[in-house]
Design an enzyme around this catalytic site. Structure first.
Site, PDB file in Angstrom:
ATOM      1  N   ILE A 167     -26.603  27.483 -28.631  1.00 46.89           N
ATOM      2  CA  ILE A 167     -27.022  28.154 -29.864  1.00 46.89           C
ATOM      3  C   ILE A 167     -28.093  29.212 -29.573  1.00 46.89           C
ATOM      4  CG2 ILE A 167     -27.888  27.807 -32.203  1.00 46.89           C
ATOM      5  CD1 ILE A 167     -25.097  26.498 -31.559  1.00 46.89           C
ATOM      6  N   GLN A 287     -11.653  61.857  -5.546  1.00 46.88           N
ATOM      7  CA  GLN A 287     -10.714  61.658  -6.662  1.00 46.88           C
ATOM      8  C   GLN A 287     -10.663  60.210  -7.134  1.00 46.88           C
ATOM      9  OE1 GLN A 287      -7.016  63.315  -5.234  1.00 46.88           O
ATOM     10  NE2 GLN A 287      -7.675  65.412  -5.622  1.00 46.88           N
ATOM     11  N   GLU A 371     -18.310  34.070 -30.118  1.00 49.59           N
ATOM     12  CA  GLU A 371     -17.749  34.734 -31.315  1.00 49.59           C
ATOM     13  C   GLU A 371     -16.223  34.717 -31.287  1.00 49.59           C
ATOM     14  OE1 GLU A 371     -19.679  35.965 -33.691  1.00 49.59           O
ATOM     15  OE2 GLU A 371     -21.532  36.747 -32.803  1.00 49.59           O
ATOM     16  N   GLY A 372     -15.647  33.651 -30.708  1.00 49.10           N
ATOM     17  CA  GLY A 372     -14.203  33.558 -30.525  1.00 49.10           C
ATOM     18  C   GLY A 372     -13.855  34.115 -29.162  1.00 49.10           C
TER      19      GLY A 372
HETATM   20  P1  TGC Z   1      -7.545  27.901 -40.149  1.00 52.59           P
HETATM   21  O1  TGC Z   1      -6.724  26.863 -40.821  1.00 52.59           O
HETATM   22  O2  TGC Z   1      -6.889  29.080 -39.556  1.00 52.59           O
HETATM   23  O3  TGC Z   1      -8.683  28.404 -41.166  1.00 52.59           O
HETATM   24  C1  TGC Z   1      -9.553  27.496 -41.829  1.00 52.59           C
HETATM   25  C2  TGC Z   1     -10.038  28.189 -43.087  1.00 52.59           C
HETATM   26  O4  TGC Z   1     -10.815  29.330 -42.702  1.00 52.59           O
HETATM   27  C3  TGC Z   1     -10.201  30.534 -43.207  1.00 52.59           C
HETATM   28  N1  TGC Z   1     -10.348  31.550 -42.155  1.00 52.59           N
HETATM   29  C4  TGC Z   1     -11.158  32.588 -42.275  1.00 52.59           C
HETATM   30  N2  TGC Z   1     -11.949  32.989 -43.281  1.00 52.59           N
HETATM   31  C5  TGC Z   1     -12.660  34.104 -43.102  1.00 52.59           C
HETATM   32  N3  TGC Z   1     -12.612  34.814 -41.950  1.00 52.59           N
HETATM   33  C6  TGC Z   1     -11.846  34.442 -40.911  1.00 52.59           C
HETATM   34  N4  TGC Z   1     -11.841  35.149 -39.784  1.00 52.59           N
HETATM   35  C7  TGC Z   1     -11.062  33.291 -41.049  1.00 52.59           C
HETATM   36  N5  TGC Z   1     -10.197  32.618 -40.233  1.00 52.59           N
HETATM   37  C8  TGC Z   1      -9.766  31.564 -40.933  1.00 52.59           C
HETATM   38  C9  TGC Z   1      -8.770  30.166 -43.475  1.00 52.59           C
HETATM   39  O5  TGC Z   1      -8.209  30.999 -44.457  1.00 52.59           O
HETATM   40  C10 TGC Z   1      -8.909  28.733 -43.941  1.00 52.59           C
HETATM   41  O6  TGC Z   1      -9.375  28.754 -45.265  1.00 52.59           O
HETATM   42  P2  TGC Z   1      -8.831  27.644 -46.324  1.00 52.59           P
HETATM   43  O7  TGC Z   1      -9.514  28.021 -47.589  1.00 52.59           O
HETATM   44  O8  TGC Z   1      -7.345  27.810 -46.346  1.00 52.59           O
HETATM   45  O9  TGC Z   1      -9.265  26.327 -45.770  1.00 52.59           O
HETATM   46  O10 TGC Z   1      -8.473  27.149 -39.102  1.00 52.59           O
HETATM   47  P3  TGC Z   1      -8.171  26.589 -37.673  1.00 52.59           P
HETATM   48  O11 TGC Z   1      -8.872  25.272 -37.598  1.00 52.59           O
HETATM   49  O12 TGC Z   1      -6.710  26.676 -37.357  1.00 52.59           O
HETATM   50  O13 TGC Z   1      -8.986  27.598 -36.703  1.00 52.59           O
HETATM   51  C11 TGC Z   1      -8.844  28.953 -36.781  1.00 52.59           C
HETATM   52  C12 TGC Z   1      -9.611  29.626 -35.635  1.00 52.59           C
HETATM   53  C13 TGC Z   1      -9.207  29.065 -34.296  1.00 52.59           C
HETATM   54  C14 TGC Z   1      -9.206  31.091 -35.664  1.00 52.59           C
HETATM   55  C15 TGC Z   1     -11.094  29.496 -35.826  1.00 52.59           C
HETATM   56  O14 TGC Z   1     -11.483  28.211 -35.867  1.00 52.59           O
HETATM   57  C16 TGC Z   1     -11.898  30.280 -34.816  1.00 52.59           C
HETATM   58  O15 TGC Z   1     -12.164  31.450 -35.056  1.00 52.59           O
HETATM   59  N6  TGC Z   1     -12.362  29.665 -33.675  1.00 52.59           N
HETATM   60  C17 TGC Z   1     -13.337  30.297 -32.813  1.00 52.59           C
HETATM   61  C18 TGC Z   1     -14.702  29.692 -33.052  1.00 52.59           C
HETATM   62  C19 TGC Z   1     -15.796  30.690 -32.934  1.00 52.59           C
HETATM   63  O16 TGC Z   1     -15.625  31.901 -33.023  1.00 52.59           O
HETATM   64  N7  TGC Z   1     -17.020  30.208 -32.758  1.00 52.59           N
HETATM   65  C20 TGC Z   1     -18.147  31.070 -32.728  1.00 52.59           C
HETATM   66  C21 TGC Z   1     -19.422  30.279 -32.852  1.00 52.59           C
HETATM   67  S1  TGC Z   1     -20.833  31.297 -33.286  1.00 52.59           S
HETATM   68  C22 TGC Z   1     -21.120  32.211 -31.938  1.00 52.59           C
HETATM   69  O17 TGC Z   1     -20.440  32.230 -30.971  1.00 52.59           O
HETATM   70  C23 TGC Z   1     -22.321  33.061 -32.031  1.00 52.59           C
HETATM   71  S2  TGC Z   1     -22.753  33.889 -30.585  1.00 52.59           S
HETATM   72  C24 TGC Z   1     -23.826  34.944 -31.324  1.00 52.59           C
HETATM   73  C25 TGC Z   1     -24.591  35.829 -30.438  1.00 52.59           C
HETATM   74  O18 TGC Z   1     -25.414  35.369 -29.627  1.00 52.59           O
HETATM   75  O19 TGC Z   1     -24.451  37.067 -30.629  1.00 52.59           O
HETATM   76  P1  FAD Z   2     -13.540  25.920 -25.308  1.00 50.72           P
HETATM   77  O1  FAD Z   2     -13.200  26.039 -26.733  1.00 50.72           O
HETATM   78  O2  FAD Z   2     -13.609  24.561 -24.711  1.00 50.72           O
HETATM   79  O3  FAD Z   2     -12.532  26.812 -24.481  1.00 50.72           O
HETATM   80  C1  FAD Z   2     -12.345  26.696 -23.054  1.00 50.72           C
HETATM   81  C2  FAD Z   2     -11.204  27.629 -22.677  1.00 50.72           C
HETATM   82  O4  FAD Z   2      -9.989  27.189 -23.313  1.00 50.72           O
HETATM   83  C3  FAD Z   2     -11.410  29.072 -23.122  1.00 50.72           C
HETATM   84  O5  FAD Z   2     -10.883  29.947 -22.166  1.00 50.72           O
HETATM   85  C4  FAD Z   2     -10.609  29.153 -24.403  1.00 50.72           C
HETATM   86  O6  FAD Z   2     -10.180  30.468 -24.729  1.00 50.72           O
HETATM   87  C5  FAD Z   2      -9.431  28.258 -24.058  1.00 50.72           C
HETATM   88  N1  FAD Z   2      -8.757  27.729 -25.246  1.00 50.72           N
HETATM   89  C6  FAD Z   2      -9.268  26.958 -26.230  1.00 50.72           C
HETATM   90  N2  FAD Z   2      -8.347  26.695 -27.157  1.00 50.72           N
HETATM   91  C7  FAD Z   2      -7.210  27.312 -26.769  1.00 50.72           C
HETATM   92  C8  FAD Z   2      -5.897  27.413 -27.304  1.00 50.72           C
HETATM   93  N3  FAD Z   2      -5.572  26.861 -28.458  1.00 50.72           N
HETATM   94  N4  FAD Z   2      -4.970  28.120 -26.603  1.00 50.72           N
HETATM   95  C9  FAD Z   2      -5.303  28.724 -25.441  1.00 50.72           C
HETATM   96  N5  FAD Z   2      -6.530  28.671 -24.882  1.00 50.72           N
HETATM   97  C10 FAD Z   2      -7.467  27.964 -25.542  1.00 50.72           C
HETATM   98  N6  FAD Z   2     -22.103  29.081 -30.826  1.00 50.72           N
HETATM   99  C11 FAD Z   2     -22.731  28.958 -32.028  1.00 50.72           C
HETATM  100  O7  FAD Z   2     -22.280  28.212 -32.896  1.00 50.72           O
HETATM  101  N7  FAD Z   2     -23.866  29.663 -32.276  1.00 50.72           N
HETATM  102  C12 FAD Z   2     -24.438  30.483 -31.367  1.00 50.72           C
HETATM  103  O8  FAD Z   2     -25.470  31.120 -31.643  1.00 50.72           O
HETATM  104  C13 FAD Z   2     -23.815  30.612 -30.093  1.00 50.72           C
HETATM  105  N8  FAD Z   2     -24.387  31.382 -29.123  1.00 50.72           N
HETATM  106  C14 FAD Z   2     -23.844  31.401 -27.871  1.00 50.72           C
HETATM  107  C15 FAD Z   2     -24.513  32.071 -26.841  1.00 50.72           C
HETATM  108  C16 FAD Z   2     -23.987  32.061 -25.555  1.00 50.72           C
HETATM  109  C17 FAD Z   2     -24.735  32.757 -24.469  1.00 50.72           C
HETATM  110  C18 FAD Z   2     -22.750  31.419 -25.295  1.00 50.72           C
HETATM  111  C19 FAD Z   2     -22.155  31.454 -23.913  1.00 50.72           C
HETATM  112  C20 FAD Z   2     -22.085  30.756 -26.301  1.00 50.72           C
HETATM  113  C21 FAD Z   2     -22.630  30.717 -27.594  1.00 50.72           C
HETATM  114  N9  FAD Z   2     -22.015  29.980 -28.616  1.00 50.72           N
HETATM  115  C22 FAD Z   2     -22.624  29.872 -29.862  1.00 50.72           C
HETATM  116  C23 FAD Z   2     -20.844  29.155 -28.343  1.00 50.72           C
HETATM  117  C24 FAD Z   2     -19.539  29.928 -28.324  1.00 50.72           C
HETATM  118  O9  FAD Z   2     -19.152  30.347 -29.595  1.00 50.72           O
HETATM  119  C25 FAD Z   2     -18.471  29.014 -27.704  1.00 50.72           C
HETATM  120  O10 FAD Z   2     -18.790  28.902 -26.332  1.00 50.72           O
HETATM  121  C26 FAD Z   2     -17.056  29.529 -27.898  1.00 50.72           C
HETATM  122  O11 FAD Z   2     -16.664  29.425 -29.234  1.00 50.72           O
HETATM  123  C27 FAD Z   2     -16.031  28.779 -27.007  1.00 50.72           C
HETATM  124  O12 FAD Z   2     -16.193  27.388 -27.099  1.00 50.72           O
HETATM  125  P2  FAD Z   2     -16.285  26.468 -25.761  1.00 50.72           P
HETATM  126  O13 FAD Z   2     -17.351  27.073 -24.901  1.00 50.72           O
HETATM  127  O14 FAD Z   2     -16.456  25.091 -26.201  1.00 50.72           O
HETATM  128  O15 FAD Z   2     -14.923  26.686 -25.020  1.00 50.72           O
END
Ligand code: TGC
Ligand code: FAD
Length: 391
Positions: A167, A287, A371-372
């Site tokens: 986080i 080049q 962020e995905g």
């Molecule tokens: P799924 O059934 O597809 O969707 C569940 C509900 O969510 C809605 N939805 C969205 N709504 C708004 N924007 C989107 N992009 C949306 N995508 C889906 C969807 O309509 C549904 O709503 P409802 O009302 O029908 O329930 O859900 P799923 O479980 O199959 O998963 C979808 C998936 C894989 C795309 C999603 O879970 C995902 O995006 N996974 C990636 C997780 C992720 O991005 N984590 C990021 C953590 S935060 C972070 O990394 C911060 S780093 C920040 C920094 O340091 O800069």
């Molecule tokens: P996993 O989900 O375990 O994935 C491992 C591998 O499997 C990946 O290559 C992935 O693409 C692949 N994979 C997973 N599912 C599938 C599928 N269905 N099909 C094919 N391939 C798949 N999170 C927060 O909530 N808040 C934050 O502020 C935040 N900050 C972060 C800062 C840093 C520096 C980092 C590194 C991460 C941060 N994260 C944060 C977490 C980040 O969002 C997760 O690391 C990210 O969503 C991936 O989750 P995971 O690391 O558990 O990998």
């Protein structure tokens, strides 16, 4: 022949208003004067320059796209340009601003009560309250719907149990936006909760020994019978769609930010190619080196054009999540490839922190994952194009 500047390839300035250019140039100057001279030391020491937070806030960069509550209320292009210029400095600097603004402040703005907005947003905009966004857990990253953190109602409180991992900003946050399943609910609906720093049962240990995002605070959130007042629930949050709506904002910002990192790598490689002499001539006259530089410049130009187009769509309320996935996926992937090429143009010097590319290259490995992940955005686009779910 007199060389042209990278921005002349797209004539990007002609697509921007005077205000947009002014904000970009102001942030560019701040990064050049205050941040670039110290970023290498912070990266090496594994620290974030906390002393700059008040200046970042003073420039109006925290929650800049939010209207009201002491926030700047800028349009999507301006917000993107801010993040692009910050990430020219370092992905850690852009992350700090993304998490504070696009994730935590946006969550409160969109899903909070009016009282929560009034209480938190002005002080967050002033940098007096630092925030984080806890979605990822040790066993649920790409699949946040599998989260285990729960909130159990108990009298006038919710009792939170669980843990969050990776986080950004958690070790220094004053308030955490925590996503948890409401245990009282038959459907275990995901809801957002505000947890304040001094709450018993709330701990945020730092994650150390990172080889990426070293100039950024990253930690865990540990919730052990953490009791928060009922009014700390974000009342309009309901289901996984709520955190994902916040992520749309942040992913849009990442798409812009990484083009800044890519430009920093390009600038460094271009300078080096003009000054480094091998076989009696600057390597930039070869080049093969020019092909690398041209490929880098073309991808930056394409990424920037997509960003401006999508930002205008965003301001019209027409930007879709799958377009955001396309921009995040493409631009991060290209930025990573550009950082790698830039690193190689520097030869052995390219592994030194004296030059920006290796730092950006290491950071962008995190950006590729957070962020995905690249794969998750591929599946979002695959589902959009085929109508078939491949998760
Ligand atoms: P799924 O059934 O597809 O969707 C569940 C509900 O969510 C809605 N939805 C969205 N709504 C708004 N924007 C989107 N992009 C949306 N995508 C889906 C969807 O309509 C549904 O709503 P409802 O009302 O029908 O329930 O859900 P799923 O479980 O199959 O998963 C979808 C998936 C894989 C795309 C999603 O879970 C995902 O995006 N996974 C990636 C997780 C992720 O991005 N984590 C990021 C953590 S935060 C972070 O990394 C911060 S780093 C920040 C920094 O340091 O800069
Ligand atoms: P996993 O989900 O375990 O994935 C491992 C591998 O499997 C990946 O290559 C992935 O693409 C692949 N994979 C997973 N599912 C599938 C599928 N269905 N099909 C094919 N391939 C798949 N999170 C927060 O909530 N808040 C934050 O502020 C935040 N900050 C972060 C800062 C840093 C520096 C980092 C590194 C991460 C941060 N994260 C944060 C977490 C980040 O969002 C997760 O690391 C990210 O969503 C991936 O989750 P995971 O690391 O558990 O990998």
């Amino acid at each position: 022949m007199e060389p042209i500047a990278l921005d002349q390839l797209t004539d990007i300035d002609s697509m921007l208003t005077d205000d947009e250019r002014l904000t970009r140039d102001t942030v560019r100057q701040f990064v050049a004067e205050k941040y670039l001279p110290i970023v290498g030391e912070h990266f090496e020491a594994h620290t974030f320059p906390d002393h700059l937070v008040s200046e970042i806030a003073g420039l109006g960069l925290l929650g800049a796209s939010i209207k009201g509550y002491g926030c700047a209320g800028v349009n999507a292009v301006t917000y993107g340009l801010i993040l692009q210029e910050l990430e020219y400095g370092d992905s850690g600097l852009r992350s700090f601003v993304s998490v504070q603004g696009s994730l935590a402040m946006y969550a409160i703005y969109r899903f909070g009560s009016e009282a929560q907005r009034q209480h938190w947003l002005p002080r967050m905009a002033r940098g007096e309250a630092i925030s984080c966004f806890g979605l990822t857990e040790p066993d649920s990253g790409s699949d946040p719907g599998a989260m285990r953190t729960t909130a159990r109602p108990d009298g006038d409180a919710y009792v939170l149990n669980g843990s969050k991992m990776w986080i950004t900003n958690s070790p220094v946050c004053d308030v955490a936006v925590v996503w948890a399943k409401l245990a009282a609910d038959d459907h275990q609906t995901v809801r957002g909760f505000l947890v304040e720093r001094d709450t018993p049962g709330f701990d945020t240990p730092s994650i150390l020994r990172k080889m990426s995002m070293r100039a950024s605070h990253t930690g865990e959130i540990v919730l052990s019978d953490c009791r928060i007042p009922k009014e700390n629930l974000l009342p309009a949050s309901r289901g996984l769609g709520s955190p994902l709506a916040c992520l749309n904002q942040a992913r849009f910002g990442v798409s812009w930010g990484v083009m800044g990192a890519a430009r920093a790598c390009f600038d460094s490689a271009l300078d080096y190619s003009r000054s480094r002499v091998q076989f009696g001539v600057p390597i930039g006259s070869k080049q093969l080196i020019q092909e690398h530089l041209v490929d880098m410049a073309v991808e930056i130009a394409k990424g920037q054009l997509m960003n401006v187009h999508f930002a205008r769509l965003k301001d019209e309320g027409r930007l879709t999540p799958y377009q955001v996935s396309m921009a995040k996926k493409n631009n991060v992937r290209q930025a990573l490839a550009i950082a790698r090429k830039a690193r190689s143009i520097h030869g052995a010097s390219g592994i030194s922190l004296e030059h920006a590319p290796i730092r950006h290259l290491l950071n962008l490995e995190s950006v590729y994952t957070y962020e995905g992940t690249d794969e998750i955005h591929t599946l979002v686009l695959g589902r959009a194009l085929t109508g078939l779910d491949a998760f």
